[in-house]
Write an enzyme that holds these catalytic residues in place. Structure first.
Site, PDB file in Angstrom:
ATOM      1  N   CYS A   2       0.834  -1.445  -0.202  1.00  0.00           N
ATOM      2  CA  CYS A   2      -0.313  -0.139   0.193  1.00  0.00           C
ATOM      3  C   CYS A   2       0.790   1.429  -0.367  1.00  0.00           C
ATOM      4  O   CYS A   2       2.094   1.133   0.162  1.00  0.00           O
ATOM      5  CB  CYS A   2      -0.782   0.173   1.728  1.00  0.00           C
ATOM      6  SG  CYS A   2      -1.724  -1.345   1.288  1.00  0.00           S
ATOM      7  N   ARG A  27       0.796   1.344  -6.276  1.00  0.00           N
ATOM      8  CA  ARG A  27       1.222   0.636  -5.220  1.00  0.00           C
ATOM      9  C   ARG A  27      -0.116   0.032  -4.659  1.00  0.00           C
ATOM     10  O   ARG A  27      -0.370  -0.949  -3.543  1.00  0.00           O
ATOM     11  CB  ARG A  27       2.136   1.922  -3.871  1.00  0.00           C
ATOM     12  CG  ARG A  27       3.569   2.573  -3.572  1.00  0.00           C
ATOM     13  CD  ARG A  27       4.018   3.028  -2.655  1.00  0.00           C
ATOM     14  NE  ARG A  27       3.908   1.726  -1.632  1.00  0.00           N
ATOM     15  CZ  ARG A  27       5.054   0.981  -1.426  1.00  0.00           C
ATOM     16  NH1 ARG A  27       6.316   1.027  -2.169  1.00  0.00           N
ATOM     17  NH2 ARG A  27       5.507   0.284  -0.495  1.00  0.00           N
ATOM     18  N   TRP A  74      -3.748  -1.775  -0.879  1.00  0.00           N
ATOM     19  CA  TRP A  74      -3.521  -2.660  -2.136  1.00  0.00           C
ATOM     20  C   TRP A  74      -4.204  -3.982  -1.124  1.00  0.00           C
ATOM     21  O   TRP A  74      -3.635  -4.531  -0.025  1.00  0.00           O
ATOM     22  CB  TRP A  74      -2.256  -2.999  -2.720  1.00  0.00           C
ATOM     23  CG  TRP A  74      -1.914  -4.261  -3.108  1.00  0.00           C
ATOM     24  CD1 TRP A  74      -2.332  -5.818  -2.619  1.00  0.00           C
ATOM     25  CD2 TRP A  74      -2.461  -5.155  -4.327  1.00  0.00           C
ATOM     26  NE1 TRP A  74      -2.091  -6.413  -4.254  1.00  0.00           N
ATOM     27  CE2 TRP A  74      -2.885  -5.756  -4.452  1.00  0.00           C
ATOM     28  CE3 TRP A  74      -3.141  -3.477  -6.042  1.00  0.00           C
ATOM     29  CZ2 TRP A  74      -3.019  -6.810  -6.170  1.00  0.00           C
ATOM     30  CZ3 TRP A  74      -3.314  -4.158  -6.862  1.00  0.00           C
ATOM     31  CH2 TRP A  74      -3.324  -5.565  -7.219  1.00  0.00           C
ATOM     32  N   ASN A 100       0.580   0.018   6.003  1.00  0.00           N
ATOM     33  CA  ASN A 100       1.499  -0.535   4.901  1.00  0.00           C
ATOM     34  C   ASN A 100       2.332  -2.078   5.349  1.00  0.00           C
ATOM     35  O   ASN A 100       3.314  -1.188   5.877  1.00  0.00           O
ATOM     36  CB  ASN A 100       2.237  -0.087   3.876  1.00  0.00           C
ATOM     37  CG  ASN A 100       3.337  -0.934   2.799  1.00  0.00           C
ATOM     38  OD1 ASN A 100       2.455  -1.650   2.044  1.00  0.00           O
ATOM     39  ND2 ASN A 100       4.457   0.007   2.589  1.00  0.00           N
ATOM     40  N   GLY A 101       1.405  -3.370   5.250  1.00  0.00           N
ATOM     41  CA  GLY A 101       2.305  -4.705   5.221  1.00  0.00           C
ATOM     42  C   GLY A 101       1.373  -5.059   5.819  1.00  0.00           C
ATOM     43  O   GLY A 101      -0.133  -4.836   5.685  1.00  0.00           O
ATOM     44  N   GLU A 477       7.082 -20.551 -19.882  1.00  0.00           N
ATOM     45  CA  GLU A 477       7.124 -19.145 -19.175  1.00  0.00           C
ATOM     46  C   GLU A 477       7.910 -18.388 -20.177  1.00  0.00           C
ATOM     47  O   GLU A 477       7.879 -16.987 -20.264  1.00  0.00           O
ATOM     48  CB  GLU A 477       7.475 -18.882 -18.083  1.00  0.00           C
ATOM     49  CG  GLU A 477       7.845 -18.070 -17.019  1.00  0.00           C
ATOM     50  CD  GLU A 477       5.645 -17.263 -17.795  1.00  0.00           C
ATOM     51  OE1 GLU A 477       5.114 -17.599 -17.795  1.00  0.00           O
ATOM     52  OE2 GLU A 477       6.091 -16.163 -17.527  1.00  0.00           O
ATOM     53  N   LYS A 481       7.278 -14.505 -21.912  1.00  0.00           N
ATOM     54  CA  LYS A 481       8.470 -13.544 -21.684  1.00  0.00           C
ATOM     55  C   LYS A 481       8.838 -12.509 -22.461  1.00  0.00           C
ATOM     56  O   LYS A 481       7.979 -11.539 -22.797  1.00  0.00           O
ATOM     57  CB  LYS A 481       8.669 -13.934 -20.340  1.00  0.00           C
ATOM     58  CG  LYS A 481       8.567 -13.952 -18.932  1.00  0.00           C
ATOM     59  CD  LYS A 481       8.039 -12.148 -18.375  1.00  0.00           C
ATOM     60  CE  LYS A 481       6.572 -12.412 -18.501  1.00  0.00           C
ATOM     61  NZ  LYS A 481       6.042 -13.496 -18.541  1.00  0.00           N
ATOM     62  N   GLU A 484       6.116 -11.304 -25.746  1.00  0.00           N
ATOM     63  CA  GLU A 484       5.264 -10.203 -25.088  1.00  0.00           C
ATOM     64  C   GLU A 484       6.101  -8.975 -24.783  1.00  0.00           C
ATOM     65  O   GLU A 484       5.420  -7.729 -25.383  1.00  0.00           O
ATOM     66  CB  GLU A 484       4.438 -10.845 -24.626  1.00  0.00           C
ATOM     67  CG  GLU A 484       5.039 -10.687 -22.483  1.00  0.00           C
ATOM     68  CD  GLU A 484       4.360 -11.228 -21.707  1.00  0.00           C
ATOM     69  OE1 GLU A 484       2.956 -10.584 -21.371  1.00  0.00           O
ATOM     70  OE2 GLU A 484       4.543 -11.774 -20.621  1.00  0.00           O
ATOM     71  N   HIS A 500      11.599 -34.463 -34.014  1.00  0.00           N
ATOM     72  CA  HIS A 500      10.527 -34.846 -34.781  1.00  0.00           C
ATOM     73  C   HIS A 500       9.480 -33.275 -35.404  1.00  0.00           C
ATOM     74  O   HIS A 500       8.552 -33.532 -35.865  1.00  0.00           O
ATOM     75  CB  HIS A 500       8.843 -35.403 -33.620  1.00  0.00           C
ATOM     76  CG  HIS A 500      10.080 -36.760 -32.969  1.00  0.00           C
ATOM     77  ND1 HIS A 500       9.642 -37.816 -33.100  1.00  0.00           N
ATOM     78  CD2 HIS A 500      10.335 -36.627 -31.905  1.00  0.00           C
ATOM     79  CE1 HIS A 500      10.038 -38.766 -32.434  1.00  0.00           C
ATOM     80  NE2 HIS A 500      10.309 -37.923 -31.137  1.00  0.00           N
ATOM     81  N   LYS A 634      -3.007  -5.737 -19.329  1.00  0.00           N
ATOM     82  CA  LYS A 634      -2.532  -6.664 -18.030  1.00  0.00           C
ATOM     83  C   LYS A 634      -3.521  -7.261 -17.561  1.00  0.00           C
ATOM     84  O   LYS A 634      -3.494  -8.452 -17.583  1.00  0.00           O
ATOM     85  CB  LYS A 634      -2.340  -5.375 -16.927  1.00  0.00           C
ATOM     86  CG  LYS A 634      -1.589  -5.969 -15.729  1.00  0.00           C
ATOM     87  CD  LYS A 634      -0.563  -6.712 -15.796  1.00  0.00           C
ATOM     88  CE  LYS A 634      -0.149  -7.384 -14.363  1.00  0.00           C
ATOM     89  NZ  LYS A 634       1.173  -8.563 -14.935  1.00  0.00           N
TER      90      LYS A 634
END
Ligand code: AGP
Length: 639
Positions: A2, A27, A74, A100-101, A477, A481, A484, A500, A634
């Site tokens: 946050c 944040r 958040w 925040n935490g 992945e 990455k 994109e 093959h 996103k």
């Protein structure tokens, strides 16, 4: 994660707080709020939604004051709502806090206070701090603060105001960032530099358990024994834009670098008394005869990694399905099916549809989500949360890594409950997972060597990623990455499948990224490496494990002496110097990145960091818009 801000001084605190929160929205943006001292009382305005909602509310009912605190949230405990927004006050309205935490022991403290008749107005962990403060408050806010933090476990950055000391702003932190800014017209606290850079570039960086006492004309520091001390005043040289990214050129790089911290938070949430434990503990895996993991994009790739872990530990078949396919396939599910849905945003349309399809067929649905209160989080029967914090870059990194952690823990828990692990092995595996953040940090300390190699990889038209078993899963992945954010065509291939057909594409100076963490398959992947080199390819080998003891053996016995695919992670040699490996053969066709050792099953958590950095620096060398790649969003909330 946050954002908090506070101000005390000559000016009206409200516009300063609002402007500061705008610079902290990266944040967290689930809700926002502020409290100012005015007319002998706290005026608190807090609203669910983006900061603009709060601004509109204040526009309708203006308020002002010379001291105030603000917060942009958040959500981690308690979904986004007005009640769960900060600031939080104690029941008598004497003390206001922003936090925040994550307070890991909030449930125990909440029960303790409830037992004393204190009623809570939110579902958050943070409100416990305000209520505890008022419970302890006997007229000295500094003493009260010291008593409160002595009871807290977990992480916090706190801004505190007390109605009886309306000229005093208190700040203290542990494991969450906090700075104190000083200026000619007043003083500030903030989670991060961008919030106050418009007003001052002179800051004190707070250390854990240091207490700051701000008044209009003074800033003082003391420790939790109330012993005063002086701190060095620093000068910020960053631009405002780079400050929002913590000094990094892109959010993606910042988020890659945040991985050790968010891995620790996620591990903490899924072990011990962590917030995810009640859901994990409630799952009776013996009641299911089918496990399906369904997701999109990187979240799907996390599922592909997890299948290897689930099947090796639990000895039960696991299906992994693209949600966009699963939703239309008339899946064979019933009440004995467990469907695990993985999603960073919790709003991906295909994954939501897959969730609804699974529920319609009577399956039990468990979601792994990063955004608290999102659609997938709310509609699944059960939900566990990654503690990645807001992920701004479109290309996921830290959220993906935390998804792996929760999937590993689920696999270990299920295997243990199914009786598939010898006594003590589950703890050995959990301890191995707890060692991953430090190993990720070790890789991140050597980012330069990967950057140098990536800078030489910009010109390739196509890059192949190959691996076998769990290395093939993480190769998916790595390829995604790269595609994109660098717009270079790429494919991930099972190493044994190249011959093959696809090997016909390998030609002079094709780049092949080969991943090798499965000791028992080292010779096999190296023969693939030789095959492609003999056809002119250049190879970047990641992992480079040598033949050795297997991890969880084929018979399910965990080789605790040797741990993972190439030796145990316990006390493993972290002195591996990536740069020495990468630069040793500058003119040869084979370069390699040796990673810290860990159990083969958890090696994707280390491999992916090298893959993320490789993709990032290739794209950075091309000068592309890494945080917002073309054609991408996103969260893909449409079909
Ligand atoms: C990953 O880097 C991409 N941004 C994308 O593939 C993403 O993983 C996918 O759209 C799924 O998103 P979700 O995790 O929010 O459901």
């Amino acid at each position: 994660m946050c954002g908090i801000i506070g101000y005390v001084g000559k000016e009206n605190a409200v516009p300063i707080i609002i402007e500061g929160l705008k610079k902290l929205e990266y944040r967290g943006y689930d809700s926002a709020g502020l409290a100012v001292y005015t007319g002998g009382n706290f005026n608190v305005v807090k609203r669910k939604g983006r900061l603009s909602v709060l601004e509109s509310e204040i526009g309708l009912r203006p308020t002002s004051g010379h001291i105030g605190i603000g917060h942009t949230r958040w959500a981690t405990h308690g979904e986004p709502s007005n009640e769960n927004s900060h600031p939080h006050l104690g029941r008598r309205g004497l003390i206001a806090i922003v936090h925040n935490g994550i307070i890991e022991n909030y449930r125990q403290l909440r029960d303790e206070l409830a037992g004393k008749g204190i009623e809570f107005t939110s579902q958050t962990d943070s409100e416990v701090i305000a209520q505890l403060a008022e419970y302890y408050y006997k007229g000295d806010i500094v003493d009260t603060t010291i008593k409160v933090v002595s009871r807290l476990e977990g992480s916090y950055a706190l801004g505190i105001m007390c109605i009886d000391e309306p000229d005093t702003l208190i700040a203290i932190k542990k494991d969450s960032p906090l700075i104190v800014g000083v200026s000619g017209h007043g003083h500030f606290i903030a989670s991060d530099v961008p919030a106050i850079l418009k007003h001052t570039n002179r800051v004190y960086y707070m250390n854990d358990k240091e207490l700051a006492i701000l008044r209009e004309g003074s800033v003082r520091f003391c420790n939790i024994d109330r012993e005063p001390f002086r701190k060095p005043l620093e000068t910020i040289t960053w631009s405002l834009d780079s400050a929002e990214k913590g000094g990094y050129p892109h959010f993606m790089l910042k988020e890659i670098m945040e991985q050790p911290a968010v891995l620790r938070s996620t591990i903490m949430s899924a072990t011990g008394a962590g917030a995810n434990r009640p859901v994990i503990d409630s799952l009776d895996i013996t009641g299911f005869n089918k496990i399906v993991i369904t997701a999109c994009g990187s979240a799907y790739n996390a599922g592909m990694v997890a299948r290897n872990v689930f099947e090796r530990l639990c000895k039960v078949p696991v299906e992994v399905e693209l949600a966009s396919e699963f939703r239309y396939k008339d899946a064979i599910l019933d009440a004995r099916s467990l469907v695990i849905l993985v999603s960073q945003s919790g709003e991906t349309a295909d994954t939501i549809a897959a969730l609804r399809e699974a529920r319609a067929k009577g399956a039990t649905t468990l979601s792994i989500v990063n955004v608290v209160g999102s659609t997938i989080a709310k509609e699944a029967d059960l939900c566990i949360y990654t503690a990645a914090g807001p992920e701004i870059a479109v290309a996921t990194t830290k959220a993906f890594s935390t998804q792996l952690i929760l999937l590993y823990v689920l696999a270990i828990e299920f295997a243990s409950r199914l009786g598939r692990l010898p006594p003590g092995v589950a703890q050995v595996l959990i301890d191995e997972i707890k060692g991953l953040p430090d190993k990720v940090a070790h890789i991140l300390e050597q980012v330069d060597s990967i950057q140098r190699y990536a800078s030489k990889s910009v010109g390739y038209k196509s890059i192949f990623f190959i691996g076998r078993n769990i290395d093939y899963a993480i190769a998916l992945e790595g390829s995604l990455k790269l595609k994109e954010i660098s717009y270079i065509h790429s494919e991930a291939y099972a190493g044994g499948e190249l011959k093959h057909g696809t090997i016909s594409l390998i030609e002079e100076d094709t780049l092949v990224v080969a991943i090798s963490n499965c000791a028992r398959l080292y010779d096999k992947i190296m023969s693939n490496v030789e095959q492609v080199i003999s056809r002119g390819a250049k190879v970047l080998l990641i992992g480079d494990c040598h033949s050795g003891a297997p991890g969880v053996g084929q018979d399910g016995e965990h080789d605790s002496e040797h741990g993972g695919g190439h030796g145990s992670g316990h006390g493993a040699d972290l002195s591996t110097d990536l740069s020495a490996e990468l630069d040793a053969e500058p003119d040869s066709r084979l370069s390699h990145i040796a990673l810290p050792q860990t159990d083969e099953l958890f090696s994707p958590s280390l491999t992916v960091v090298a893959l993320q950095l490789f993709a990032y620096f290739v794209a950075a060398n091309k000068g592309l818009d890494i945080d917002k790649p073309r054609n991408l969003a996103k969260s893909v909330t449409v079909e």
